[in-house]
Design a protein around this motif. Structure first.
Motif, PDB file in Angstrom:
ATOM      1  N   ARG A  47       0.865  -1.139   0.084  1.00  0.00           N
ATOM      2  CA  ARG A  47       0.084   0.083  -0.198  1.00  0.00           C
ATOM      3  C   ARG A  47       0.761   1.259  -0.135  1.00  0.00           C
ATOM      4  NH1 ARG A  47      -3.403  -2.683   3.636  1.00  0.00           N
ATOM      5  NH2 ARG A  47      -2.320  -1.616   5.358  1.00  0.00           N
ATOM      6  N   GLY A  48       1.951   1.275   0.780  1.00  0.00           N
ATOM      7  CA  GLY A  48       2.864   2.312   1.101  1.00  0.00           C
ATOM      8  C   GLY A  48       3.565   2.898  -0.355  1.00  0.00           C
ATOM      9  N   ARG A  49       3.953   1.493  -0.729  1.00  0.00           N
ATOM     10  CA  ARG A  49       4.739   1.635  -2.125  1.00  0.00           C
ATOM     11  C   ARG A  49       4.055   2.358  -3.304  1.00  0.00           C
ATOM     12  NH1 ARG A  49       5.678  -0.458  -6.680  1.00  0.00           N
ATOM     13  NH2 ARG A  49       4.259  -2.107  -6.726  1.00  0.00           N
ATOM     14  N   ARG A  50       2.714   1.703  -3.490  1.00  0.00           N
ATOM     15  CA  ARG A  50       1.792   2.392  -4.393  1.00  0.00           C
ATOM     16  C   ARG A  50       1.620   3.447  -4.165  1.00  0.00           C
ATOM     17  NH1 ARG A  50      -1.687  -2.950  -6.143  1.00  0.00           N
ATOM     18  NH2 ARG A  50       0.124  -4.201  -6.932  1.00  0.00           N
ATOM     19  N   TRP A  51       1.272   4.026  -3.078  1.00  0.00           N
ATOM     20  CA  TRP A  51       0.835   5.354  -2.513  1.00  0.00           C
ATOM     21  C   TRP A  51       1.982   6.268  -2.833  1.00  0.00           C
ATOM     22  CZ3 TRP A  51      -3.431   8.032  -1.965  1.00  0.00           C
ATOM     23  CH2 TRP A  51      -3.320   9.479  -1.494  1.00  0.00           C
ATOM     24  N   ARG A  52       3.357   5.999  -2.448  1.00  0.00           N
ATOM     25  CA  ARG A  52       4.207   6.862  -2.792  1.00  0.00           C
ATOM     26  C   ARG A  52       4.692   7.225  -4.096  1.00  0.00           C
ATOM     27  NH1 ARG A  52       5.954   4.146   1.842  1.00  0.00           N
ATOM     28  NH2 ARG A  52       7.114   2.670   0.430  1.00  0.00           N
ATOM     29  N   SER A  53       4.516   6.177  -4.815  1.00  0.00           N
ATOM     30  CA  SER A  53       4.562   6.418  -6.461  1.00  0.00           C
ATOM     31  C   SER A  53       3.537   7.540  -6.761  1.00  0.00           C
ATOM     32  CB  SER A  53       4.386   5.167  -7.014  1.00  0.00           C
ATOM     33  OG  SER A  53       4.298   5.100  -8.508  1.00  0.00           O
ATOM     34  N   ALA A  54       2.363   7.324  -6.598  1.00  0.00           N
ATOM     35  CA  ALA A  54       1.183   8.178  -7.067  1.00  0.00           C
ATOM     36  C   ALA A  54       1.410   9.584  -6.341  1.00  0.00           C
ATOM     37  CB  ALA A  54      -0.204   7.527  -6.840  1.00  0.00           C
ATOM     38  N   TYR A  55       1.948   9.752  -5.262  1.00  0.00           N
ATOM     39  CA  TYR A  55       1.658  10.742  -4.495  1.00  0.00           C
ATOM     40  C   TYR A  55       2.718  11.806  -5.009  1.00  0.00           C
ATOM     41  CZ  TYR A  55       2.070  13.963  -0.511  1.00  0.00           C
ATOM     42  OH  TYR A  55       2.315  15.241   0.520  1.00  0.00           O
TER      43      TYR A  55
END
Length: 93
Positions: free
Chosen positions: A21-29
């Motif tokens: 979750r964190g990895r995907r969120w950071r990528s989009a953020y």
């Protein structure tokens, strides 16, 4: 309008592990800062903090800053879901 309290509240991320979750969120953020809405949210957050400092003491500043941060978080989530949903779903960046 839906309120997103945590990353688990986002439909595309709810079934993933904490790390994923964190990895995907950071990528989009990181990409969210290409949009004026994100910068407007940052300005709004600062304005809320400034209003709290101007009209009250330290407690008022903390409350207004927290409210501004919450609104900023909702704006960024909206931008990411609008433009970068494919990154949350795990497709190619």
């Amino acid at each position: 309008m839906k309120i997103y309290w945590t990353l688990k509240s986002i439909t595309e991320l709810k079934d993933l592990s904490f790390r994923e979750r964190g990895r995907r969120w950071r990528s989009a953020y990181k990409s969210a800062f290409r949009h004026w809405q994100t910068w407007g949210g940052i300005a709004l957050c600062g304005a809320f903090g400034g209003a709290g400092a101007y009209f009250g003491g330290i407690a008022s500043t903390a409350i207004f800053s927290g409210l501004g941060g919450f609104i900023y978080g909702q704006i960024v989530t909206h931008v990411i879901l609008k433009y970068y949903r494919h990154r949350l779903q795990g497709e190619a960046n």
